[in-house]
Design an enzyme around this catalytic site. Sequence first.
Site, PDB file in Angstrom:
ATOM      1  N   HIS A   2      -1.233   1.594  -4.648  1.00 42.03           N
ATOM      2  CA  HIS A   2      -1.374   0.811  -3.405  1.00 42.03           C
ATOM      3  C   HIS A   2      -1.037   1.779  -2.357  1.00 42.03           C
ATOM      4  O   HIS A   2      -1.762   1.502  -1.189  1.00 42.03           O
ATOM      5  CB  HIS A   2      -0.233  -0.165  -3.524  1.00 42.03           C
ATOM      6  CG  HIS A   2       1.054   0.316  -3.297  1.00 42.03           C
ATOM      7  ND1 HIS A   2       2.077   0.913  -4.175  1.00 42.03           N
ATOM      8  CD2 HIS A   2       2.070   0.245  -2.217  1.00 42.03           C
ATOM      9  CE1 HIS A   2       3.062   1.075  -3.967  1.00 42.03           C
ATOM     10  NE2 HIS A   2       3.175   0.568  -2.402  1.00 42.03           N
ATOM     11  N   ASP A   3      -0.209   2.935  -2.470  1.00 44.49           N
ATOM     12  CA  ASP A   3      -0.268   3.633  -1.368  1.00 44.49           C
ATOM     13  C   ASP A   3      -1.137   5.192  -1.211  1.00 44.49           C
ATOM     14  O   ASP A   3      -0.556   6.001  -0.473  1.00 44.49           O
ATOM     15  CB  ASP A   3       1.433   4.190  -1.202  1.00 44.49           C
ATOM     16  CG  ASP A   3       2.200   3.157  -0.422  1.00 44.49           C
ATOM     17  OD1 ASP A   3       1.543   2.271   0.494  1.00 44.49           O
ATOM     18  OD2 ASP A   3       3.421   3.100  -0.523  1.00 44.49           O
ATOM     19  N   LYS A   6      -1.971   7.086   1.878  1.00 47.05           N
ATOM     20  CA  LYS A   6      -0.879   7.979   2.427  1.00 47.05           C
ATOM     21  C   LYS A   6      -1.298   9.398   2.175  1.00 47.05           C
ATOM     22  O   LYS A   6      -0.876  10.264   2.871  1.00 47.05           O
ATOM     23  CB  LYS A   6       0.312   7.741   2.036  1.00 47.05           C
ATOM     24  CG  LYS A   6       1.011   6.389   2.657  1.00 47.05           C
ATOM     25  CD  LYS A   6       2.120   6.170   2.385  1.00 47.05           C
ATOM     26  CE  LYS A   6       2.950   4.808   2.708  1.00 47.05           C
ATOM     27  NZ  LYS A   6       4.376   4.666   2.476  1.00 47.05           N
ATOM     28  N   HIS A  31      -3.275   3.505   6.458  1.00 43.26           N
ATOM     29  CA  HIS A  31      -3.296   3.877   5.101  1.00 43.26           C
ATOM     30  C   HIS A  31      -3.689   2.869   4.079  1.00 43.26           C
ATOM     31  O   HIS A  31      -4.437   3.344   2.938  1.00 43.26           O
ATOM     32  CB  HIS A  31      -1.957   4.402   4.593  1.00 43.26           C
ATOM     33  CG  HIS A  31      -0.894   3.293   4.073  1.00 43.26           C
ATOM     34  ND1 HIS A  31      -0.025   2.729   4.929  1.00 43.26           N
ATOM     35  CD2 HIS A  31      -0.650   2.832   3.054  1.00 43.26           C
ATOM     36  CE1 HIS A  31       0.648   1.911   4.290  1.00 43.26           C
ATOM     37  NE2 HIS A  31       0.637   2.047   3.059  1.00 43.26           N
ATOM     38  N   HIS A  56      -2.048  -4.878   0.863  1.00 39.77           N
ATOM     39  CA  HIS A  56      -0.730  -4.568   0.723  1.00 39.77           C
ATOM     40  C   HIS A  56       0.209  -4.952   2.009  1.00 39.77           C
ATOM     41  O   HIS A  56       1.488  -5.164   1.653  1.00 39.77           O
ATOM     42  CB  HIS A  56      -0.251  -3.838  -0.445  1.00 39.77           C
ATOM     43  CG  HIS A  56      -0.180  -2.496   0.297  1.00 39.77           C
ATOM     44  ND1 HIS A  56      -1.166  -1.515   0.140  1.00 39.77           N
ATOM     45  CD2 HIS A  56       0.724  -1.587   0.684  1.00 39.77           C
ATOM     46  CE1 HIS A  56      -0.975  -0.319   0.787  1.00 39.77           C
ATOM     47  NE2 HIS A  56       0.327  -0.456   0.923  1.00 39.77           N
ATOM     48  N   HIS A  57      -0.167  -4.829   3.101  1.00 38.17           N
ATOM     49  CA  HIS A  57       0.442  -4.893   4.251  1.00 38.17           C
ATOM     50  C   HIS A  57       0.241  -6.288   5.170  1.00 38.17           C
ATOM     51  O   HIS A  57       0.462  -6.438   6.231  1.00 38.17           O
ATOM     52  CB  HIS A  57       0.490  -3.709   5.132  1.00 38.17           C
ATOM     53  CG  HIS A  57       1.429  -2.584   4.679  1.00 38.17           C
ATOM     54  ND1 HIS A  57       2.664  -2.669   4.608  1.00 38.17           N
ATOM     55  CD2 HIS A  57       1.053  -1.214   4.033  1.00 38.17           C
ATOM     56  CE1 HIS A  57       3.328  -1.599   4.250  1.00 38.17           C
ATOM     57  NE2 HIS A  57       2.506  -0.676   3.847  1.00 38.17           N
ATOM     58  N   ASP A  85       6.925  -4.075  -3.460  1.00 37.56           N
ATOM     59  CA  ASP A  85       7.403  -2.914  -2.583  1.00 37.56           C
ATOM     60  C   ASP A  85       8.460  -3.249  -1.790  1.00 37.56           C
ATOM     61  O   ASP A  85       9.395  -2.211  -1.563  1.00 37.56           O
ATOM     62  CB  ASP A  85       5.793  -2.870  -1.710  1.00 37.56           C
ATOM     63  CG  ASP A  85       5.877  -1.497  -1.241  1.00 37.56           C
ATOM     64  OD1 ASP A  85       6.291  -0.549  -1.546  1.00 37.56           O
ATOM     65  OD2 ASP A  85       5.289  -1.249  -0.172  1.00 37.56           O
TER      66      ASP A  85
END
Length: 192
Positions: A2-3, A6, A31, A56-57, A85
């Site tokens: 998911h990240d 970044k 990201h 996811h955000h 998260d």
Amino acid sequence: LHDIGKLAVPGEILNKPDRPNEEEWATLQRHPEEGAHLVEPLVTWLGPWADAVGHHHEKWDGTGYPHGLAGENISLGARILAIADAYEVMTAARAYKVPMSAAAARNELVAGSGTHFDPALVRAFMGISLGALWWTTGVAALLAQIPLLGRVGALPGVTRIRSGLAGSATAVATVGALVVARIVGGGNSPRE
């Protein structure tokens, strides 16, 4: 995964010991989209779960980023991941904060239910006992809840302890998310 976006964020922003400024925040907010591009070759393998990277955000009420999606327009994977998260971030030691207790983090999830998080998924996550979460991750998760040890993990130079506690919190959140997916999704396939 998911990240993974970044990777496109400079290390000095990711490792900054305090909150990002406005320009750094704008870089960080890119990201999810960067990650979605990076996982495109895996979409056939990940199926609908791939959308969790780019979503996811997003927030249940539509105030998230990068697309302002709301409710069930956010992929199930992303809605589960948002809870996992957030729980991990709240319960893990960081250079700039002491970890919250599991009970306090769960209260925060409830407070964000219906605005930040899918209320049905929060209810399912709350159905998992703290004892079951601690048992799943072992002694490190239990020790992270002891106030003095939580503060020790947040001190500079205690990276190994901090990483261990964060890893435990991640494991707790992951197990919770898997249970939530099974309860809400009705098995191994996502409900979209």
